[in-house]
Design a protein around this motif. Sequence first.
Motif, PDB file in Angstrom:
ATOM      1  N   UNK A  60      35.829 -31.437 -15.778  1.00  0.00           N
ATOM      2  CA  UNK A  60      35.955 -30.866 -14.427  1.00  0.00           C
ATOM      3  C   UNK A  60      35.555 -29.401 -14.416  1.00  0.00           C
ATOM      4  N   UNK A  61      36.022 -28.647 -15.408  1.00  0.00           N
ATOM      5  CA  UNK A  61      35.712 -27.220 -15.459  1.00  0.00           C
ATOM      6  C   UNK A  61      34.238 -26.947 -15.741  1.00  0.00           C
ATOM      7  N   UNK A  62      33.614 -27.792 -16.553  1.00  0.00           N
ATOM      8  CA  UNK A  62      32.188 -27.607 -16.849  1.00  0.00           C
ATOM      9  C   UNK A  62      31.351 -27.733 -15.579  1.00  0.00           C
ATOM     10  N   UNK A  63      31.722 -28.650 -14.711  1.00  0.00           N
ATOM     11  CA  UNK A  63      30.989 -28.822 -13.449  1.00  0.00           C
ATOM     12  C   UNK A  63      31.269 -27.681 -12.471  1.00  0.00           C
ATOM     13  N   UNK A  64      32.432 -27.099 -12.585  1.00  0.00           N
ATOM     14  CA  UNK A  64      32.874 -26.065 -11.652  1.00  0.00           C
ATOM     15  C   UNK A  64      32.319 -24.674 -11.969  1.00  0.00           C
ATOM     16  N   UNK A  65      32.019 -24.405 -13.243  1.00  0.00           N
ATOM     17  CA  UNK A  65      31.634 -23.060 -13.667  1.00  0.00           C
ATOM     18  C   UNK A  65      30.211 -23.050 -14.212  1.00  0.00           C
ATOM     19  N   UNK A  66      29.400 -22.146 -13.697  1.00  0.00           N
ATOM     20  CA  UNK A  66      27.985 -22.090 -14.080  1.00  0.00           C
ATOM     21  C   UNK A  66      27.760 -21.572 -15.497  1.00  0.00           C
ATOM     22  N   UNK A  67      28.764 -20.948 -16.130  1.00  0.00           N
ATOM     23  CA  UNK A  67      28.607 -20.446 -17.495  1.00  0.00           C
ATOM     24  C   UNK A  67      28.474 -21.569 -18.509  1.00  0.00           C
ATOM     25  N   UNK A  68      28.871 -22.779 -18.112  1.00  0.00           N
ATOM     26  CA  UNK A  68      28.899 -23.903 -19.044  1.00  0.00           C
ATOM     27  C   UNK A  68      27.851 -24.947 -18.690  1.00  0.00           C
ATOM     28  N   UNK A  69      27.305 -25.566 -19.734  1.00  0.00           N
ATOM     29  CA  UNK A  69      26.413 -26.698 -19.565  1.00  0.00           C
ATOM     30  C   UNK A  69      27.221 -27.829 -18.939  1.00  0.00           C
TER      31      UNK A  69
END
Length: 114
Positions: A60-69
């Motif tokens: 969920x957090x990966x989709x929410x934050x642009x810093x992560x793939x």
Amino acid sequence: QNALRLSSSRGFLQVRMVVMLSRSLLRRSLARSFSTGKPEKIAMVGSGNFGSALTRILGQNALRHKEFDDEVRMYVYEEMVDGKKLTDIINTENENVKYLKGAKFTPNVVAVPD
């Protein structure tokens, strides 16, 4: 801190705002000092109850934050469940039916054997 409170209230607020801003900038610069400039990759080693629960949050957090793939890899010990490989079940049903039944992963979670 007490010395600042003795000064005028306007001066106190200015000093407090500078300190808060400095802390915020310092935190941000330290947190990203290791970055290569590319989106950071996320992986979870293990797919038991705890690993699966954390992977749900990471997905969920990966989709929410642009810093992560967007892709989150979960390294899974390959085992058979009802005649199917656990990694195949996780990748098709977005759920770890053996260790965290009923809790769906986001579609960006990819199970990788061993």
